[in-house]
Design a protein around this motif. Structure first.
Motif, PDB file in Angstrom:
ATOM      1  N   GLU A   1       8.361  -2.844   8.189  1.00 38.03           N
ATOM      2  CA  GLU A   1       8.136  -3.197   9.594  1.00 38.03           C
ATOM      3  C   GLU A   1       6.739  -2.761  10.044  1.00 38.03           C
ATOM      4  O   GLU A   1       6.027  -3.508  10.718  1.00 38.03           O
ATOM      5  CB  GLU A   1       9.199  -2.535  10.471  1.00 38.03           C
ATOM      6  N   LEU A   2       6.339  -1.559   9.650  1.00 33.79           N
ATOM      7  CA  LEU A   2       5.010  -1.073  10.023  1.00 33.79           C
ATOM      8  C   LEU A   2       3.918  -1.859   9.298  1.00 33.79           C
ATOM      9  O   LEU A   2       2.908  -2.227   9.899  1.00 33.79           O
ATOM     10  CB  LEU A   2       4.878   0.415   9.719  1.00 33.79           C
ATOM     11  N   ALA A   3       4.121  -2.130   8.019  1.00 39.17           N
ATOM     12  CA  ALA A   3       3.133  -2.903   7.259  1.00 39.17           C
ATOM     13  C   ALA A   3       2.965  -4.291   7.861  1.00 39.17           C
ATOM     14  O   ALA A   3       1.846  -4.804   7.973  1.00 39.17           O
ATOM     15  CB  ALA A   3       3.546  -2.993   5.791  1.00 39.17           C
TER      16      ALA A   3
ATOM     17  N   ILE B   1      -4.936  -3.506   8.689  1.00 38.79           N
ATOM     18  CA  ILE B   1      -5.076  -2.208   9.359  1.00 38.79           C
ATOM     19  C   ILE B   1      -4.187  -2.180  10.598  1.00 38.79           C
ATOM     20  O   ILE B   1      -4.248  -3.048  11.447  1.00 38.79           O
ATOM     21  CB  ILE B   1      -6.541  -1.942   9.762  1.00 38.79           C
ATOM     22  N   LEU B   2      -3.384  -1.129  10.681  1.00 46.49           N
ATOM     23  CA  LEU B   2      -2.566  -0.900  11.872  1.00 46.49           C
ATOM     24  C   LEU B   2      -3.370  -0.005  12.803  1.00 46.49           C
ATOM     25  O   LEU B   2      -3.753   1.119  12.446  1.00 46.49           O
ATOM     26  CB  LEU B   2      -1.250  -0.209  11.484  1.00 46.49           C
ATOM     27  N   ARG B   3      -3.644  -0.502  13.991  1.00 47.99           N
ATOM     28  CA  ARG B   3      -4.478   0.231  14.938  1.00 47.99           C
ATOM     29  C   ARG B   3      -3.667   0.887  16.053  1.00 47.99           C
ATOM     30  O   ARG B   3      -4.145   1.814  16.693  1.00 47.99           O
ATOM     31  CB  ARG B   3      -5.542  -0.704  15.502  1.00 47.99           C
TER      32      ARG B   3
ATOM     33  N   PRO C   1      -0.532   9.760  13.399  1.00 46.96           N
ATOM     34  CA  PRO C   1       0.636  10.568  13.775  1.00 46.96           C
ATOM     35  C   PRO C   1       1.855   9.730  14.163  1.00 46.96           C
ATOM     36  O   PRO C   1       2.987  10.096  13.843  1.00 46.96           O
ATOM     37  CB  PRO C   1       0.136  11.388  14.967  1.00 46.96           C
ATOM     38  N   ASP C   2       1.637   8.601  14.822  1.00 46.72           N
ATOM     39  CA  ASP C   2       2.759   7.731  15.202  1.00 46.72           C
ATOM     40  C   ASP C   2       3.413   7.113  13.963  1.00 46.72           C
ATOM     41  O   ASP C   2       4.637   7.008  13.887  1.00 46.72           O
ATOM     42  CB  ASP C   2       2.293   6.628  16.143  1.00 46.72           C
ATOM     43  N   VAL C   3       2.581   6.685  13.020  1.00 48.14           N
ATOM     44  CA  VAL C   3       3.119   6.114  11.778  1.00 48.14           C
ATOM     45  C   VAL C   3       3.890   7.182  11.016  1.00 48.14           C
ATOM     46  O   VAL C   3       5.004   6.955  10.556  1.00 48.14           O
ATOM     47  CB  VAL C   3       1.981   5.518  10.918  1.00 48.14           C
ATOM     48  N   GLN C   4       3.302   8.358  10.899  1.00 48.50           N
ATOM     49  CA  GLN C   4       3.963   9.446  10.196  1.00 48.50           C
ATOM     50  C   GLN C   4       5.313   9.764  10.829  1.00 48.50           C
ATOM     51  O   GLN C   4       6.329   9.860  10.155  1.00 48.50           O
ATOM     52  CB  GLN C   4       3.081  10.692  10.186  1.00 48.50           C
ATOM     53  N   SER C   5       5.323   9.911  12.125  1.00 54.31           N
ATOM     54  CA  SER C   5       6.556  10.236  12.845  1.00 54.31           C
ATOM     55  C   SER C   5       7.611   9.140  12.667  1.00 54.31           C
ATOM     56  O   SER C   5       8.775   9.423  12.391  1.00 54.31           O
ATOM     57  CB  SER C   5       6.243  10.444  14.324  1.00 54.31           C
TER      58      SER C   5
ATOM     59  N   PRO D   1       7.979   0.322  -3.577  1.00 53.60           N
ATOM     60  CA  PRO D   1       6.946   1.204  -4.119  1.00 53.60           C
ATOM     61  C   PRO D   1       5.650   0.457  -4.462  1.00 53.60           C
ATOM     62  O   PRO D   1       5.667  -0.586  -5.100  1.00 53.60           O
ATOM     63  CB  PRO D   1       7.596   1.790  -5.373  1.00 53.60           C
ATOM     64  N   GLY D   2       4.571   1.031  -3.974  1.00 54.61           N
ATOM     65  CA  GLY D   2       3.256   0.440  -4.207  1.00 54.61           C
ATOM     66  C   GLY D   2       2.755  -0.408  -3.055  1.00 54.61           C
ATOM     67  O   GLY D   2       1.558  -0.654  -2.947  1.00 54.61           O
ATOM     68  N   ARG D   3       3.659  -0.875  -2.196  1.00 51.71           N
ATOM     69  CA  ARG D   3       3.201  -1.643  -1.036  1.00 51.71           C
ATOM     70  C   ARG D   3       2.377  -0.710  -0.157  1.00 51.71           C
ATOM     71  O   ARG D   3       2.673   0.484  -0.040  1.00 51.71           O
ATOM     72  CB  ARG D   3       4.386  -2.187  -0.251  1.00 51.71           C
ATOM     73  N   ALA D   4       1.341  -1.261   0.454  1.00 51.24           N
ATOM     74  CA  ALA D   4       0.450  -0.410   1.244  1.00 51.24           C
ATOM     75  C   ALA D   4      -0.126  -1.159   2.433  1.00 51.24           C
ATOM     76  O   ALA D   4      -0.179  -2.389   2.442  1.00 51.24           O
ATOM     77  CB  ALA D   4      -0.680   0.108   0.356  1.00 51.24           C
ATOM     78  N   PHE D   5      -0.539  -0.401   3.407  1.00 49.30           N
ATOM     79  CA  PHE D   5      -1.328  -0.900   4.528  1.00 49.30           C
ATOM     80  C   PHE D   5      -2.223   0.243   4.961  1.00 49.30           C
ATOM     81  O   PHE D   5      -2.127   1.359   4.439  1.00 49.30           O
ATOM     82  CB  PHE D   5      -0.440  -1.401   5.680  1.00 49.30           C
ATOM     83  N   ARG D   6      -3.114  -0.024   5.883  1.00 53.40           N
ATOM     84  CA  ARG D   6      -4.023   1.011   6.370  1.00 53.40           C
ATOM     85  C   ARG D   6      -3.709   1.319   7.829  1.00 53.40           C
ATOM     86  O   ARG D   6      -3.203   0.468   8.555  1.00 53.40           O
ATOM     87  CB  ARG D   6      -5.476   0.553   6.214  1.00 53.40           C
ATOM     88  N   VAL D   7      -4.033   2.542   8.221  1.00 53.12           N
ATOM     89  CA  VAL D   7      -3.825   2.975   9.599  1.00 53.12           C
ATOM     90  C   VAL D   7      -5.052   3.769  10.046  1.00 53.12           C
ATOM     91  O   VAL D   7      -5.583   4.579   9.292  1.00 53.12           O
ATOM     92  CB  VAL D   7      -2.531   3.809   9.746  1.00 53.12           C
ATOM     93  N   VAL D   8      -5.502   3.492  11.277  1.00 56.58           N
ATOM     94  CA  VAL D   8      -6.620   4.260  11.821  1.00 56.58           C
ATOM     95  C   VAL D   8      -6.114   5.664  12.157  1.00 56.58           C
ATOM     96  O   VAL D   8      -4.927   5.852  12.457  1.00 56.58           O
ATOM     97  CB  VAL D   8      -7.255   3.570  13.055  1.00 56.58           C
ATOM     98  N   PRO D   9      -6.994   6.655  12.108  1.00 52.57           N
ATOM     99  CA  PRO D   9      -6.560   8.030  12.357  1.00 52.57           C
ATOM    100  C   PRO D   9      -5.830   8.236  13.687  1.00 52.57           C
ATOM    101  O   PRO D   9      -4.887   9.032  13.753  1.00 52.57           O
ATOM    102  CB  PRO D   9      -7.873   8.822  12.317  1.00 52.57           C
TER     103      PRO D   9
END
Length: 134
Positions: free
Chosen positions: A119-121, A129-131, A104-108, A92-100
């Motif tokens: 793994e995504l972070a 930023i995950l592009r 949808p791929d990150v969400q899915s 909880p609290g860990r974060a990363f950024r994703v381009v718009p």
């Protein structure tokens, strides 16, 4: 702070300084989201200035909700509009950024459990930023 819906993944606006940037983000997100994606946009001024830590208690109380997207000052100030993805489950609290375009791929991936948050972070670029998912 308003009550948050529990039925979908949330994209919460927490910065209200630039309405045009918010509209630009929405057009990018809307253009990349398919009809199967369950994304609820929350634009309520009572969330202005809210931090991920502020939301953890409210969002983390739902065991089905493992992450949330936030549109913060960095999101709206950057030409890439990188949305903040906040972990509410593994770390909880860990974060990363994703381009718009990759949102949808990150969400899915996170909803289906295909990939864990860590793994995504870890796949994000050096600037956090995950592009694209590889």
């Amino acid at each position: 702070m308003a009550a948050l819906p529990v039925d979908k993944t949330l994209l919460i606006r927490v910065d209200y300084t630039d309405p045009a940037a918010w509209d630009a983000l929405l057009s990018l997100v809307d253009g990349g989201v398919d009809s199967d994606t369950e994304l609820r946009v929350v634009s309520d001024p009572s969330f202005d200035g809210t931090t991920p830590e502020d939301l953890e208690g409210q969002l983390g109380a739902d065991p089905e909700r493992t992450f949330a997207f936030l549109a913060d000052t960095v999101t709206l100030a950057s030409p890439e509009r990188p949305v903040l993805v906040v972990d509410l489950d593994e770390d909880p609290g860990r974060a990363f950024r994703v381009v718009p375009a990759a949102l949808p791929d990150v969400q899915s991936s996170l909803e289906l459990g295909n990939r864990g948050f860590g793994e995504l972070a870890d796949a994000a670029d050096e600037d956090g930023i995950l592009r694209a998912l590889s």
